[in-house]
Design an enzyme around this catalytic site. Structure first.
Site, short mmCIF file in Angstrom:
data_model
loop_
_atom_site.label_atom_id
_atom_site.label_comp_id
_atom_site.label_asym_id
_atom_site.label_seq_id
_atom_site.Cartn_x
_atom_site.Cartn_y
_atom_site.Cartn_z
N CYS A 115 12.73 10.89 8.46
CA CYS A 115 12.54 10.38 9.81
C CYS A 115 13.75 10.64 10.69
O CYS A 115 13.62 10.79 11.91
CB CYS A 115 12.26 8.88 9.76
SG CYS A 115 10.74 8.44 8.90
N GLY A 146 6.38 5.26 8.87
CA GLY A 146 5.51 6.42 8.98
C GLY A 146 5.51 6.96 10.39
O GLY A 146 6.48 6.80 11.14
N THR A 198 4.61 7.71 14.40
CA THR A 198 4.48 6.89 15.60
C THR A 198 3.01 6.65 15.92
O THR A 198 2.63 5.55 16.34
CB THR A 198 5.20 7.56 16.78
OG1 THR A 198 6.60 7.66 16.45
CG2 THR A 198 5.05 6.76 18.06
N GLU A 227 8.18 16.07 16.40
CA GLU A 227 8.68 15.87 15.04
C GLU A 227 7.92 16.81 14.10
O GLU A 227 6.69 16.75 14.01
CB GLU A 227 8.51 14.43 14.60
CG GLU A 227 9.07 14.17 13.21
CD GLU A 227 8.93 12.72 12.77
OE1 GLU A 227 9.88 12.18 12.18
OE2 GLU A 227 7.86 12.13 13.01
N GLU A 252 9.11 1.38 11.39
CA GLU A 252 10.13 2.43 11.34
C GLU A 252 9.38 3.74 11.44
O GLU A 252 8.71 4.15 10.50
CB GLU A 252 10.94 2.32 10.03
CG GLU A 252 12.24 3.12 10.07
CD GLU A 252 12.10 4.49 9.44
OE1 GLU A 252 11.89 5.47 10.20
OE2 GLU A 252 12.19 4.60 8.20
N LYS A 287 0.85 -1.18 0.00
CA LYS A 287 0.00 0.00 0.00
C LYS A 287 0.89 1.24 0.00
O LYS A 287 1.46 1.60 1.03
CB LYS A 287 -0.94 0.05 1.21
CG LYS A 287 -2.04 1.10 1.03
CD LYS A 287 -2.58 1.65 2.32
CE LYS A 287 -1.80 2.79 2.86
NZ LYS A 287 -1.83 4.04 2.04
N GLY A 347 1.77 3.98 13.71
CA GLY A 347 2.43 2.74 14.10
C GLY A 347 1.74 2.07 15.27
O GLY A 347 1.60 0.83 15.31
#
Length: 504
Positions: A303, A246, A248, A400, A269, A193, A251
């Protein structure tokens, strides 16, 4: 057969055909039930490039079934490592053949300069495919002594099965290779995806999968919205592993869905708020170059972006003006302009997010040393922005940002530098610049990050593992370590001499 669009690239006078359907069983097909479209936007102009099919949960189910059938019949344990290697090398050759075309479409949809996409992202992609092609026939287990006269044990590293792979928009082609190459080398099948923001090059790469000769169903590509396709893959009970790059926050959702469904294996990651430390013994000119690369490469959409910079107090007043001057030299412009070293951020959402942080930095009292002014006109352009006079509790220091925004602080001692660097919930990357070898060893050991750079920053190698600590992720990509993410270790106990007496 799904529709094909012709994309005219005015800068190079080229017309590129891009399939707009879902790639299942080596064919581009319409959705089984979705009428929704994903509109691919050019971030330099804000115009629509084209629209592609937005896959549904039913489409994910069909793709997973195709991947499972391939795993059980033509891939998995049904094909030799030599053949997997041959096909990966063939795919690498095709990507190299189409390197310029892929770079132009990547630039059009993502915004990054063509030269960066071509020479770095796709150049690394080709190397990644060839690196794992080399591993495909070298995945071995162990023979373990149990009883030399009667018994033997050995291990097999079997392909884990059907893998859902969810990739981001910041390095669409490169992240595709990081996921696809080790999975195929191990014998896994894939449902990919791509990000809904940058689906185009994943569809072009899917064409190359078929051209290379991979059996139908080995790689399937379903452009889809994250809450639809990503969620369906994460919760699917016939998916054996999910790999995600992508945020956190996303995730966490993937990990939860994986746990609630079939406890599938997960590698993540995720985000980062990576520090760089500049010690007084460093080569300041080189340190400034690497610091700029750390935060400005890919317009900060990385990242591992070195978004927190701490400079030793004794050199702070000398270093900061040097850093600002070098940051000014980078041209942020149209991706088809050879002078551009960076492009726009990827979307209006990302643009607004970055500017929200810039305004917040101003409001919280950080001092602007560079940038902080919006450009007029079209395009999601954000110029290099550097804040000084920061405090650890500021949002520009904690969160971030994923843009070209740098927070610069200072420290007195090595111990203070380490404390500041590790004061984050993330642990993806970190860097230090020093010409004191003993200091380099001490500090690199103390930094809490999955990757530490010494006297450089942001450069990765396909044969070196990459991944995070703390809230920056689980598992490793690249190197031989990535093979562990796509294999399952089976122990076989073989009795060739013991006779069992019964009853006990």
């Amino acid at each position: 057969m799904a529709h094909i669009v012709k994309i005219a690239i005015s800068a190079t006078q080229r017309e590129v055909e891009v399939p707009t359907g879902l790639f299942i069983n080596n064919e581009f097909v319409p959705s089984a039930d979705s009428k929704e479209l994903i509109h691919a936007i050019n971030p330099a102009t804000e115009g629509v490039i084209c629209s592609v099919v937005a896959g549904s949960e039913k489409d994910i189910n069909i793709a997973v079934a195709a991947a499972r059938n391939a795993f059980n019949t033509t891939w998995g344990k049904n094909v030799t490592g030599f053949e997997r290697s041959r096909l990966l090398n063939k795919l690498a050759d095709l990507v190299e053949r189409d390197q310029q075309i892929l770079a132009e479409i990547e630039s059009l949809n993502n915004g990054k300069p063509v030269k960066i996409a071509r020479d770095f992202d796709i150049g690394d992609t080709i190397q990644c495919l060839r690196y794992y092609a080399g591993w495909a026939d070298k995945i071995v287990g162990q023979t373990i002594e149990v009883d030399n006269k009667k018994k033997l044990a050995f291990t097999r590293h079997d392909p884990i099965g059907v893998c859902g792979q969810i990739i981001p928009w910041n390095y669409p082609i490169n992240m595709w290779a990081w996921k696809v190459a080790p999975a195929l080398a191990c014998g896994c099948t894939i449902v990919m995806k791509p990000s809904e923001l940058t689906p185009l090059t994943a569809l072009l790469l899917s064409k190359l999968i078929a051209e290379a000769g991979f059996p139908p169903g080995v790689v399937n590509t379903i452009p889809s919205l994250g809450p639809v396709g990503g969620a369906a893959l994460s919760a699917h009970r016939d998916v054996d592993k999910v790999a995600f790059t992508g945020s956190t926050a996303t995730g966490r959702k993937i990990m939860e869905a994986a746990a609630k469904s079939n406890l599938k294996k997960v590698s993540l990651e995720l985000g980062g708020k990576s520090p760089q430390l500049i010690f007084e013994s460093a080569d300041l000119d080189q340190a400034a170059n690497w610091a700029c690369l750390g935060i400005l490469y890919n317009t900060g959409q990385d990242c591992t972006a070195g978004s927190r910079l701490y400079v030793q107090e004794s050199i702070y007043d000398k270093f900061v003006p040097l850093l600002v001057q070098k940051a000014k030299e980078l041209v942020i412009g149209d991706g088809f302009d050879e002078s551009s070293g960076g492009g726009p951020v990827v979307s209006k959402t990302q643009y607004d997010k970055v500017w929200g942080y810039i305004e917040n930095g101003k409001a919280q009292g950080a001092k602007l040393a560079l940038g902080g002014q919006k450009r007029p006109g079209k395009g999601f352009f954000v110029d290099p922005t550097i804040f000084t006079d920061i405090k650890q509790d500021m949002k520009i220091v904690r969160d971030e940002i994923f843009g070209p925004v740098l927070a610069v602080g200072k420290f007195k001692t090595e111990e203070e530098a380490i404390t500041l660097a590790n004061d984050t919930s993330y642990g993806l990357g970190a860097g230090l610049h020093s010409n004191d070898a003993n200091q380099c060893m001490r500090v690199s050991s103390a930094l809490e990050a999955g990757t530490v750079w010494v006297n450089q920053y942001n450069l990765l190698n396909n044969n070196v593992p990459f991944g995070g600590k703390k809230q920056s992720g689980i598992g490793r990509e690249l190197g031989s370590y990535a093979l562990e993410e796509y294999t399952s270790v089976k122990a076989v106990h073989w009795n060739f001499g013991e006779q069992l007496d019964w009853p006990l």
